[in-house]
Design a protein around this motif. Structure first.
Motif, PDB file in Angstrom:
ATOM      1  N   ILE A 204      82.484 -66.567  72.933  1.00 27.22           N
ATOM      2  CA  ILE A 204      82.843 -67.622  73.892  1.00 27.22           C
ATOM      3  C   ILE A 204      84.152 -67.292  74.599  1.00 27.22           C
ATOM      4  CG2 ILE A 204      83.561 -70.037  74.092  1.00 27.22           C
ATOM      5  CD1 ILE A 204      81.518 -70.691  71.895  1.00 27.22           C
ATOM      6  N   SER A 205      85.158 -66.862  73.848  1.00 23.10           N
ATOM      7  CA  SER A 205      86.461 -66.569  74.473  1.00 23.10           C
ATOM      8  C   SER A 205      86.381 -65.358  75.399  1.00 23.10           C
ATOM      9  CB  SER A 205      87.540 -66.376  73.416  1.00 23.10           C
ATOM     10  OG  SER A 205      87.263 -65.237  72.637  1.00 23.10           O
ATOM     11  N   SER A 206      85.618 -64.342  75.034  1.00 23.36           N
ATOM     12  CA  SER A 206      85.498 -63.179  75.923  1.00 23.36           C
ATOM     13  C   SER A 206      84.756 -63.555  77.202  1.00 23.36           C
ATOM     14  CB  SER A 206      84.801 -62.022  75.213  1.00 23.36           C
ATOM     15  OG  SER A 206      83.458 -62.341  74.932  1.00 23.36           O
ATOM     16  N   THR A 207      83.746 -64.425  77.086  1.00 28.30           N
ATOM     17  CA  THR A 207      83.032 -64.887  78.273  1.00 28.30           C
ATOM     18  C   THR A 207      83.955 -65.705  79.175  1.00 28.30           C
ATOM     19  OG1 THR A 207      80.996 -64.982  76.985  1.00 28.30           O
ATOM     20  CG2 THR A 207      81.007 -66.152  79.078  1.00 28.30           C
ATOM     21  N   LEU A 208      84.711 -66.632  78.577  1.00 29.84           N
ATOM     22  CA  LEU A 208      85.659 -67.436  79.360  1.00 29.84           C
ATOM     23  C   LEU A 208      86.733 -66.568  80.006  1.00 29.84           C
ATOM     24  CD1 LEU A 208      86.147 -70.563  77.059  1.00 29.84           C
ATOM     25  CD2 LEU A 208      84.965 -70.451  79.253  1.00 29.84           C
ATOM     26  N   CYS A 209      87.208 -65.583  79.272  1.00 30.77           N
ATOM     27  CA  CYS A 209      88.232 -64.678  79.810  1.00 30.77           C
ATOM     28  C   CYS A 209      87.682 -63.882  80.985  1.00 30.77           C
ATOM     29  CB  CYS A 209      88.711 -63.759  78.698  1.00 30.77           C
ATOM     30  SG  CYS A 209      90.031 -62.656  79.186  1.00 30.77           S
ATOM     31  N   LYS A 210      86.449 -63.407  80.853  1.00 25.86           N
ATOM     32  CA  LYS A 210      85.824 -62.640  81.940  1.00 25.86           C
ATOM     33  C   LYS A 210      85.712 -63.490  83.202  1.00 25.86           C
ATOM     34  CE  LYS A 210      81.361 -61.800  82.093  1.00 25.86           C
ATOM     35  NZ  LYS A 210      80.019 -61.336  81.723  1.00 25.86           N
ATOM     36  N   TYR A 211      85.238 -64.725  83.066  1.00 27.90           N
ATOM     37  CA  TYR A 211      85.103 -65.607  84.227  1.00 27.90           C
ATOM     38  C   TYR A 211      86.460 -65.988  84.800  1.00 27.90           C
ATOM     39  CZ  TYR A 211      80.130 -66.036  83.325  1.00 27.90           C
ATOM     40  OH  TYR A 211      78.797 -65.762  83.150  1.00 27.90           O
ATOM     41  N   SER A 212      87.428 -66.199  83.928  1.00 25.44           N
ATOM     42  CA  SER A 212      88.771 -66.544  84.390  1.00 25.44           C
ATOM     43  C   SER A 212      89.391 -65.394  85.184  1.00 25.44           C
ATOM     44  CB  SER A 212      89.647 -66.892  83.189  1.00 25.44           C
ATOM     45  OG  SER A 212      90.965 -67.080  83.568  1.00 25.44           O
ATOM     46  N   ILE A 213      89.255 -64.185  84.665  1.00 26.08           N
ATOM     47  CA  ILE A 213      89.800 -63.018  85.366  1.00 26.08           C
ATOM     48  C   ILE A 213      89.092 -62.837  86.700  1.00 26.08           C
ATOM     49  CG2 ILE A 213      89.896 -60.491  85.305  1.00 26.08           C
ATOM     50  CD1 ILE A 213      90.481 -60.724  82.299  1.00 26.08           C
TER      51      ILE A 213
ATOM     52  N   VAL B  20      90.998 -62.928  90.304  1.00 35.14           N
ATOM     53  CA  VAL B  20      90.918 -61.787  91.213  1.00 35.14           C
ATOM     54  C   VAL B  20      90.376 -62.228  92.567  1.00 35.14           C
ATOM     55  CG1 VAL B  20      89.693 -59.619  91.642  1.00 35.14           C
ATOM     56  CG2 VAL B  20      90.782 -60.007  89.440  1.00 35.14           C
ATOM     57  N   GLU B  21      89.358 -63.074  92.568  1.00 33.46           N
ATOM     58  CA  GLU B  21      88.814 -63.570  93.836  1.00 33.46           C
ATOM     59  C   GLU B  21      89.857 -64.353  94.619  1.00 33.46           C
ATOM     60  OE1 GLU B  21      85.315 -65.755  92.765  1.00 33.46           O
ATOM     61  OE2 GLU B  21      84.123 -63.944  92.434  1.00 33.46           O
ATOM     62  N   LYS B  22      90.631 -65.186  93.932  1.00 29.17           N
ATOM     63  CA  LYS B  22      91.699 -65.948  94.605  1.00 29.17           C
ATOM     64  C   LYS B  22      92.759 -65.001  95.159  1.00 29.17           C
ATOM     65  CE  LYS B  22      91.320 -70.162  91.852  1.00 29.17           C
ATOM     66  NZ  LYS B  22      91.983 -70.974  90.813  1.00 29.17           N
ATOM     67  N   TYR B  23      93.144 -64.014  94.336  1.00 32.54           N
ATOM     68  CA  TYR B  23      94.186 -63.083  94.753  1.00 32.54           C
ATOM     69  C   TYR B  23      93.739 -62.264  95.960  1.00 32.54           C
ATOM     70  CZ  TYR B  23      97.501 -59.248  94.628  1.00 32.54           C
ATOM     71  OH  TYR B  23      98.438 -58.319  94.983  1.00 32.54           O
TER      72      TYR B  23
END
Length: 170
Positions: free
Chosen positions: A35-44, A48-51
């Protein structure tokens, strides 16, 4: 079936609790990791899209600024007091049979000197193309100013400029 082979039925109670607790903790750690790796992937990905979008907006603003400065420069050349220097240069150019001389170079240098002002940070230099296959290269990088014998009608940009001018005048 696996539990029967281990003889789980005959283990002491503390081993049974340890086995169940360890199994439970292992499963929970695996679930939390997934769950945390999935959330981290989506968060990153979202960051990146915002940046990237912010960077593109800033780049577009800077490009617009540079283009506006170039348009401003091209219009500024044609207005007094710079146009007076160009008129002097033109008279001298015609008198000297359209051949670069020291006097014409000095007059052109005076006319193009405005580039040292407001545009010093963004403008590396300029090239003034003249009808008789000469170009005057004015550099702000310390290389100096010089004449080049070149036909601007053979340059890649010339055809595009002609199209823009034709559209603008029609």
């Amino acid at each position: 079936m696996f539990i029967k082979r281990l003889g789980y039925k005959y283990w002491p109670i503390n081993f049974k609790f340890s086995f169940v607790f360890t199994s439970y903790m292992t499963v929970m750690i695996i679930i939390i990791t997934v769950i945390s790796s999935t959330l981290c992937k989506y968060s990153i990905r979202n960051e990146v899209e915002k940046y990237v979008s912010q960077t593109l907006v800033q780049v577009n603003r800077h490009i617009d600024t540079y283009i506006n400065e170039m348009i401003d420069i091209s219009q500024k050349i044609l207005k007094p007091p710079y146009s007076e220097f160009f008129n002097e240069f033109r008279k001298n150019w015609i008198l000297r049979k359209q051949i670069p001389t020291l006097e014409s170079s000095i007059l052109l240098n005076k006319a193009l000197k405005f580039m040292d002002g407001d545009y010093e940070d963004n403008l590396l230099g300029g090239i003034l193309y003249i009808d008789s296959n000469y170009a005057y290269v004015c550099s702000n990088t310390g290389e100096g100013n010089f004449w080049v014998n070149i036909d601007y009608k053979n340059e890649e940009w010339y055809e595009n400029v002609q199209k823009i001018v034709y559209r603008y005048l029609s």
